[in-house]
Scaffold this active site. Structure first.
Site, PDB file in Angstrom:
ATOM      1  N   LYS A  14      -0.554  -0.177  -5.903  1.00  0.00           N
ATOM      2  CA  LYS A  14      -0.854  -0.917  -7.140  1.00  0.00           C
ATOM      3  C   LYS A  14      -0.066  -2.229  -7.193  1.00  0.00           C
ATOM      4  CE  LYS A  14       0.437   2.455  -9.853  1.00  0.00           C
ATOM      5  NZ  LYS A  14       0.893   3.429  -8.827  1.00  0.00           N
ATOM      6  N   ARG A  89      -0.143   5.245 -18.625  1.00  0.00           N
ATOM      7  CA  ARG A  89       0.104   6.376 -17.748  1.00  0.00           C
ATOM      8  C   ARG A  89      -0.148   7.705 -18.432  1.00  0.00           C
ATOM      9  NH1 ARG A  89       3.666   3.821 -13.854  1.00  0.00           N
ATOM     10  NH2 ARG A  89       4.403   5.324 -12.355  1.00  0.00           N
ATOM     11  N   ARG A 124       8.784   2.229   2.365  1.00  0.00           N
ATOM     12  CA  ARG A 124       8.729   1.102   1.416  1.00  0.00           C
ATOM     13  C   ARG A 124      10.092   0.418   1.290  1.00  0.00           C
ATOM     14  NH1 ARG A 124       6.475   1.385  -4.546  1.00  0.00           N
ATOM     15  NH2 ARG A 124       7.660   3.308  -4.656  1.00  0.00           N
ATOM     16  N   ARG A 157      14.049   2.145  -2.869  1.00  0.00           N
ATOM     17  CA  ARG A 157      14.165   2.634  -4.241  1.00  0.00           C
ATOM     18  C   ARG A 157      14.728   4.051  -4.282  1.00  0.00           C
ATOM     19  NH1 ARG A 157       8.662   1.084  -7.350  1.00  0.00           N
ATOM     20  NH2 ARG A 157       8.840   3.254  -8.001  1.00  0.00           N
ATOM     21  N   ARG A 168       6.887  12.934  -8.736  1.00  0.00           N
ATOM     22  CA  ARG A 168       6.090  11.842  -9.320  1.00  0.00           C
ATOM     23  C   ARG A 168       4.598  12.107  -9.124  1.00  0.00           C
ATOM     24  NH1 ARG A 168       8.575   6.949  -6.365  1.00  0.00           N
ATOM     25  NH2 ARG A 168       7.074   5.704  -7.526  1.00  0.00           N
TER      26      ARG A 168
HETATM   27  P1  AP5 Z   1       3.172  -0.230  -3.743  1.00  0.00           P
HETATM   28  O1  AP5 Z   1       2.304  -1.430  -3.842  1.00  0.00           O
HETATM   29  O2  AP5 Z   1       4.621  -0.371  -4.057  1.00  0.00           O
HETATM   30  O3  AP5 Z   1       2.558   0.998  -4.547  1.00  0.00           O
HETATM   31  P2  AP5 Z   1       2.581   1.304  -6.100  1.00  0.00           P
HETATM   32  O4  AP5 Z   1       1.304   2.015  -6.383  1.00  0.00           O
HETATM   33  O5  AP5 Z   1       2.887   0.086  -6.902  1.00  0.00           O
HETATM   34  O6  AP5 Z   1       3.784   2.316  -6.124  1.00  0.00           O
HETATM   35  P3  AP5 Z   1       4.932   2.550  -7.193  1.00  0.00           P
HETATM   36  O7  AP5 Z   1       5.815   3.594  -6.584  1.00  0.00           O
HETATM   37  O8  AP5 Z   1       5.590   1.270  -7.604  1.00  0.00           O
HETATM   38  O9  AP5 Z   1       4.129   3.124  -8.336  1.00  0.00           O
HETATM   39  P4  AP5 Z   1       4.612   3.982  -9.462  1.00  0.00           P
HETATM   40  O10 AP5 Z   1       3.419   3.908 -10.328  1.00  0.00           O
HETATM   41  O11 AP5 Z   1       5.071   5.355  -9.138  1.00  0.00           O
HETATM   42  O12 AP5 Z   1       5.978   3.282  -9.893  1.00  0.00           O
HETATM   43  P5  AP5 Z   1       6.344   2.297 -11.085  1.00  0.00           P
HETATM   44  O13 AP5 Z   1       7.210   1.255 -10.528  1.00  0.00           O
HETATM   45  O14 AP5 Z   1       5.137   1.886 -11.858  1.00  0.00           O
HETATM   46  O15 AP5 Z   1       3.002   0.348  -2.242  1.00  0.00           O
HETATM   47  C1  AP5 Z   1       3.775   1.444  -1.790  1.00  0.00           C
HETATM   48  C2  AP5 Z   1       4.166   1.201  -0.311  1.00  0.00           C
HETATM   49  O16 AP5 Z   1       2.978   1.223   0.494  1.00  0.00           O
HETATM   50  C3  AP5 Z   1       4.797  -0.179  -0.069  1.00  0.00           C
HETATM   51  O17 AP5 Z   1       5.760  -0.038   0.937  1.00  0.00           O
HETATM   52  C4  AP5 Z   1       3.631  -1.053   0.405  1.00  0.00           C
HETATM   53  O18 AP5 Z   1       4.051  -2.121   1.239  1.00  0.00           O
HETATM   54  C5  AP5 Z   1       2.782  -0.041   1.161  1.00  0.00           C
HETATM   55  N1  AP5 Z   1       1.362  -0.319   1.065  1.00  0.00           N
HETATM   56  C6  AP5 Z   1       0.678  -0.856   0.010  1.00  0.00           C
HETATM   57  N2  AP5 Z   1      -0.634  -0.939   0.295  1.00  0.00           N
HETATM   58  C7  AP5 Z   1      -0.793  -0.406   1.545  1.00  0.00           C
HETATM   59  C8  AP5 Z   1      -1.918  -0.197   2.382  1.00  0.00           C
HETATM   60  N3  AP5 Z   1      -3.156  -0.532   1.983  1.00  0.00           N
HETATM   61  N4  AP5 Z   1      -1.719   0.382   3.600  1.00  0.00           N
HETATM   62  C9  AP5 Z   1      -0.467   0.737   3.996  1.00  0.00           C
HETATM   63  N5  AP5 Z   1       0.652   0.540   3.252  1.00  0.00           N
HETATM   64  C10 AP5 Z   1       0.484  -0.016   2.039  1.00  0.00           C
HETATM   65  O19 AP5 Z   1       7.162   3.286 -12.030  1.00  0.00           O
HETATM   66  C11 AP5 Z   1       8.442   3.785 -11.647  1.00  0.00           C
HETATM   67  C12 AP5 Z   1       8.960   4.733 -12.715  1.00  0.00           C
HETATM   68  O20 AP5 Z   1       9.079   4.030 -13.982  1.00  0.00           O
HETATM   69  C13 AP5 Z   1       8.046   5.923 -13.051  1.00  0.00           C
HETATM   70  O21 AP5 Z   1       8.260   7.015 -12.163  1.00  0.00           O
HETATM   71  C14 AP5 Z   1       8.458   6.218 -14.493  1.00  0.00           C
HETATM   72  O22 AP5 Z   1       9.684   6.918 -14.524  1.00  0.00           O
HETATM   73  C15 AP5 Z   1       8.698   4.853 -15.085  1.00  0.00           C
HETATM   74  N6  AP5 Z   1       7.483   4.257 -15.702  1.00  0.00           N
HETATM   75  C16 AP5 Z   1       6.846   3.123 -15.292  1.00  0.00           C
HETATM   76  N7  AP5 Z   1       5.791   2.869 -16.071  1.00  0.00           N
HETATM   77  C17 AP5 Z   1       5.730   3.869 -16.985  1.00  0.00           C
HETATM   78  C18 AP5 Z   1       4.843   4.165 -18.049  1.00  0.00           C
HETATM   79  N8  AP5 Z   1       3.800   3.383 -18.336  1.00  0.00           N
HETATM   80  N9  AP5 Z   1       5.083   5.277 -18.779  1.00  0.00           N
HETATM   81  C19 AP5 Z   1       6.150   6.078 -18.531  1.00  0.00           C
HETATM   82  N10 AP5 Z   1       7.035   5.851 -17.529  1.00  0.00           N
HETATM   83  C20 AP5 Z   1       6.830   4.749 -16.761  1.00  0.00           C
END
Ligand code: AP5
Length: 214
Positions: A14, A89, A124, A157, A168
């Site tokens: 994402k 979410r 990552r 991370r 997660r």
């Molecule tokens: P990446 O692009 O980083 O993936 P992502 O989907 O953004 O992953 P996140 O882990 O950031 O998502 P998340 O939703 O769990 O975390 P968030 O930060 O929102 O890609 C992942 C890896 O794959 C990278 O190394 C990338 O280079 C690689 N990659 C990408 N595309 C690829 C491809 N096509 N092929 C191969 N490799 C690829 O949230 C973190 C925490 O915050 C949550 O756990 C929660 O505690 C809290 N939080 C955040 N938002 C909320 C909310 N709305 N409500 C409640 N808690 C929340």
């Protein structure tokens, strides 16, 4: 005006796609994950409150997320739309956003199988200042361990440990996945466009499949 939601499990890509879509559509990225990590890094009251939740892979309360989004949407750069990365979410958050009067135009689900996610997360690397993402194998920086733009070091991370990734993923299936039906219902009524892309393709192919539909 485009208001776009990116849905998908942790590590689906994402954040990676969000940066590309924001450049394409000239809209800002609203990433609650980035906002919460900034709060933790600055040791603000909010950061101290949510730090353990982030590290353990749980979800921060809908109230906190609602107030973060409300403040962010008041900034002038959101006037022509926004890209919502990782929010909403929960159904509760989706209802809050609807009550704020945001008219979503597109909801894009990025699908990747759970086992591929676990493998992906271990590689990552992140630039903490900007949230820019890399992968040591699939999307490496020009110089190992260094952010391409700022030249600063990349980190791993805390919540990318395999056991936390599994937690997660469970949280995603229980609380976030139901949002796909929520938004498909709105798409069936012609209120917005919903589509699903295969996130296991290369970054470039995923982006092409997304941008062809925007
Ligand atoms: P990446 O692009 O980083 O993936 P992502 O989907 O953004 O992953 P996140 O882990 O950031 O998502 P998340 O939703 O769990 O975390 P968030 O930060 O929102 O890609 C992942 C890896 O794959 C990278 O190394 C990338 O280079 C690689 N990659 C990408 N595309 C690829 C491809 N096509 N092929 C191969 N490799 C690829 O949230 C973190 C925490 O915050 C949550 O756990 C929660 O505690 C809290 N939080 C955040 N938002 C909320 C909310 N709305 N409500 C409640 N808690 C929340």
């Amino acid at each position: 005006m485009k208001n776009i939601i990116l849905l998908g499990p942790p590590g689906a890509g994402k954040g990676t796609q969000a940066d590309l879509i924001c450049d394409l559509c000239d809209i800002p990225k609203i990433s609650t994950g980035d906002m919460l990590r900034e709060a933790v890094a600055s040791e603000s009251d909010l950061g101290l409150k949510v730090s353990n939740i982030l590290d353990s892979g749980g979800l921060v309360s809908d109230e906190i997320i609602g107030s973060l989004i409300k403040d962010r949407l008041n900034m002038p750069d959101c006037e022509n739309g926004s890209l919502f990365d990782g929010v909403p979410r929960t159904i509760g958050q989706a209802e809050q956003l609807a009550n704020m009067g945001i008219d979503f135009t597109h909801v894009i689900e990025i699908h990747v199988d759970d086992q591929d996610i676990v493998n992906r997360m271990s590689g990552r690397r992140v630039h903490p200042g900007s949230g820019r993402n890399y992968h040591i194998e699939f999307n490496p920086p020009e110089n190992e361990g260094i952010d391409d733009i700022s030249g600063e070091p990349l980190i791993q991370r805390e919540d990318d440990k395999p056991e936390t990734v599994l937690k997660r993923l469970n949280v995603y299936h229980e609380q976030t996945k139901p949002l796909t039906d929520f938004y498909k219902n709105l798409a069936d009524k012609g209120i917005l466009i919903f589509y699903k892309v295969d996130g296991s393709e290369s970054v470039e192919t995923v982006f092409k499949n997304i941008s062809d539909n925007l």
